[in-house]
Scaffold this motif. Structure first.
Motif, short mmCIF file in Angstrom:
data_model
loop_
_atom_site.label_atom_id
_atom_site.label_comp_id
_atom_site.label_asym_id
_atom_site.label_seq_id
_atom_site.Cartn_x
_atom_site.Cartn_y
_atom_site.Cartn_z
N ILE A 1 0.84 -1.19 0.00
CA ILE A 1 0.00 0.00 0.00
C ILE A 1 0.88 1.25 0.00
CG2 ILE A 1 -1.59 1.35 1.45
CD1 ILE A 1 -2.83 -1.32 2.31
N HIS A 2 0.42 2.28 -0.68
CA HIS A 2 1.14 3.56 -0.73
C HIS A 2 0.26 4.69 -0.21
CE1 HIS A 2 3.77 1.33 -3.41
NE2 HIS A 2 4.57 2.37 -3.53
N LEU A 3 0.89 5.67 0.40
CA LEU A 3 0.26 6.97 0.59
C LEU A 3 0.84 7.89 -0.48
CD1 LEU A 3 0.15 7.68 4.45
CD2 LEU A 3 -1.45 6.41 3.00
N VAL A 4 -0.03 8.68 -1.09
CA VAL A 4 0.38 9.54 -2.19
C VAL A 4 -0.08 10.97 -1.93
CG1 VAL A 4 0.28 9.94 -4.67
CG2 VAL A 4 0.19 7.60 -3.79
N VAL A 5 0.85 11.90 -2.01
CA VAL A 5 0.54 13.32 -1.89
C VAL A 5 0.85 13.98 -3.23
CG1 VAL A 5 1.25 15.51 -0.85
CG2 VAL A 5 0.95 13.49 0.59
N ARG A 6 -0.13 14.73 -3.75
CA ARG A 6 0.07 15.46 -5.00
C ARG A 6 -0.02 16.96 -4.72
NH1 ARG A 6 -4.07 13.56 -9.37
NH2 ARG A 6 -5.50 14.32 -7.75
N LEU A 7 0.89 17.72 -5.32
CA LEU A 7 0.92 19.16 -5.15
C LEU A 7 1.06 19.81 -6.53
CD1 LEU A 7 3.30 17.89 -2.89
CD2 LEU A 7 2.44 19.95 -1.80
N GLY A 8 0.42 20.97 -6.70
CA GLY A 8 0.56 21.68 -7.96
C GLY A 8 -0.71 22.38 -8.38
N PRO A 9 -0.63 23.27 -9.37
CA PRO A 9 -1.77 24.08 -9.79
C PRO A 9 -2.90 23.27 -10.40
CG PRO A 9 0.08 24.36 -11.30
CD PRO A 9 0.60 23.59 -10.12
N SER A 10 -2.62 22.07 -10.90
CA SER A 10 -3.67 21.26 -11.52
C SER A 10 -4.50 20.51 -10.49
CB SER A 10 -3.06 20.26 -12.50
OG SER A 10 -2.19 19.35 -11.84
N ILE A 11 -4.07 20.54 -9.20
CA ILE A 11 -4.76 19.85 -8.12
C ILE A 11 -5.71 20.82 -7.43
CG2 ILE A 11 -4.50 18.48 -6.02
CD1 ILE A 11 -3.22 17.24 -8.51
N ARG A 12 -6.92 20.39 -7.15
CA ARG A 12 -7.87 21.23 -6.45
C ARG A 12 -7.31 21.64 -5.09
NH1 ARG A 12 -14.14 19.55 -4.89
NH2 ARG A 12 -14.68 21.54 -3.90
N ASP A 13 -7.36 22.93 -4.79
CA ASP A 13 -6.81 23.50 -3.56
C ASP A 13 -5.29 23.37 -3.47
OD1 ASP A 13 -9.38 24.17 -2.68
OD2 ASP A 13 -9.65 22.21 -1.73
N GLY A 14 -4.65 22.96 -4.56
CA GLY A 14 -3.19 22.92 -4.61
C GLY A 14 -2.55 21.66 -4.08
N LEU A 15 -3.31 20.82 -3.36
CA LEU A 15 -2.73 19.57 -2.87
C LEU A 15 -3.84 18.60 -2.49
CD1 LEU A 15 -2.76 19.10 0.54
CD2 LEU A 15 -1.36 21.16 0.39
N ASP A 16 -3.51 17.32 -2.54
CA ASP A 16 -4.40 16.29 -2.00
C ASP A 16 -3.55 15.11 -1.52
OD1 ASP A 16 -3.77 14.79 -4.30
OD2 ASP A 16 -5.63 15.32 -5.31
N ALA A 17 -4.16 14.23 -0.76
CA ALA A 17 -3.46 13.08 -0.19
C ALA A 17 -4.40 11.88 -0.22
CB ALA A 17 -3.00 13.37 1.23
N ALA B 1 -9.32 8.88 -0.31
CA ALA B 1 -8.84 10.16 0.23
C ALA B 1 -8.47 9.99 1.69
CB ALA B 1 -9.90 11.23 0.07
N LEU B 2 -7.35 10.59 2.09
CA LEU B 2 -6.86 10.41 3.44
C LEU B 2 -7.86 10.92 4.47
CD1 LEU B 2 -4.26 8.98 4.11
CD2 LEU B 2 -3.17 11.18 4.51
N GLU B 3 -8.63 11.95 4.11
CA GLU B 3 -9.62 12.47 5.07
C GLU B 3 -10.74 11.47 5.35
OE1 GLU B 3 -10.31 14.95 1.20
OE2 GLU B 3 -8.60 14.12 2.32
N ASP B 4 -10.88 10.45 4.49
CA ASP B 4 -11.87 9.41 4.74
C ASP B 4 -11.33 8.31 5.66
OD1 ASP B 4 -13.70 10.70 3.13
OD2 ASP B 4 -13.10 9.61 1.33
N LEU B 5 -10.04 8.39 5.98
CA LEU B 5 -9.42 7.39 6.85
C LEU B 5 -8.96 7.98 8.17
CD1 LEU B 5 -7.19 5.64 4.14
CD2 LEU B 5 -9.31 4.75 5.11
N TRP B 6 -8.44 9.20 8.13
CA TRP B 6 -7.92 9.85 9.32
C TRP B 6 -8.96 10.79 9.91
CZ3 TRP B 6 -2.17 11.62 8.25
CH2 TRP B 6 -1.41 10.50 7.91
N SER B 7 -8.73 11.20 11.14
CA SER B 7 -9.62 12.18 11.77
C SER B 7 -9.49 13.53 11.09
CB SER B 7 -9.27 12.32 13.26
OG SER B 7 -7.99 12.95 13.40
#
Length: 237
Positions: free
Chosen positions: A23-39, A86-92
């Motif tokens: 399993i991987h955790l993946v963080v994306r950053l950049g202008p093409s990502i909504r709000d500039g980042l997601d995890a 989405a990490l927010e669906d797993l973490w508090s």
């Protein structure tokens, strides 16, 4: 704990997402990502996925060690198998907000990787130790590299049915699928390192029956021949 890597995409290019047995955790950053980042948490998938990654996107990958899955995710690996969650669906909410704030403040991709690594370490440090079933699955995973499911189950003193059940729960895929992906990665790594001078030699070293078996497995997992996959990966950088 976790093996970190980064991918900084300076220009829009096709990418091949090779399936991993972990399993991987993946963080994306950049202008093409909504709000500039997601995890996200990336559950174990069994086939390659092809996509186009926009230029300017920066990605941090954290490949988790099997023994840390439930501590990091908060759920059994089986619950996200084959899924992107989405990490927010797993973490508090608090943990997710804290991670997002630290990632947003990171000066560069290396700093973002350090932030993710720290967050993973925090969750492992405060989690309970894996239970008996999980430990059984982790021991089996080590042995599946060079032995069949039947042999591993017998060596651990459990039935194949019991091993398959606890393995899928703790690792996210069946023992057979895990061994298959592990073998695929061993062959792919050897081919990239040695220039695929002898596919028959690579097949034997990785545990395939023969070269034809290796080629068939590459088709099933990556959708193409070993040589074509190498060329595709090289073109993608």
């Amino acid at each position: 704990m976790a093996e970190l890597s980064v991918d900084e995409c300076e220009r829009t290019l096709p990418r091949v997402a090779i399936p991993h047995p972990e399993i991987h955790l993946v963080v994306r950053l950049g202008p093409s990502i909504r709000d500039g980042l997601d995890a996200h948490a990336l559950g174990v998938r069994q086939t390659a996925h092809r996509k186009v990654v926009p230029g300017g996107q920066r990605i941090v990958f954290a490949r988790l060690h099997l023994s840390t899955y439930e501590a990091v995710l908060g759920v059994p690996a089986s619950e996200i198998a084959g899924r992107i969650v989405a990490l927010e669906d797993l973490w508090s909410d608090a943990a997710t907000r804290r991670l997002r704030g630290r990632l947003a403040a990171a000066a560069d991709t290396a700093a973002a990787a350090a932030v993710l690594e720290h967050a993973i370490a925090e969750r492992i440090a405060t989690a309970d130790a894996p239970g008996a079933h999980a430990r059984l699955a982790f021991t089996a995973a080590e042995r599946l590299v060079s032995a069949s499911v039947r042999t591993v189950a017998r060596g651990l003193g459990v039935s194949e049915r019991h091993l398959r059940r606890v393995f899928r729960e703790a690792v996210g895929v069946s023992p057979k699928a895990f061994a298959r992906l592990t073998r695929f990665h061993q062959a792919l790594a050897a081919a990239r390192e040695n220039g695929a001078t002898s596919w028959a030699t690579i097949a034997a070293a990785a545990g395939y029956y023969d070269q034809a078996h290796l080629i068939a497995e590459f088709h099933a997992i990556a959708g193409t021949t070993p040589r074509a996959l190498l060329a595709e990966l090289q073109a993608a950088g």
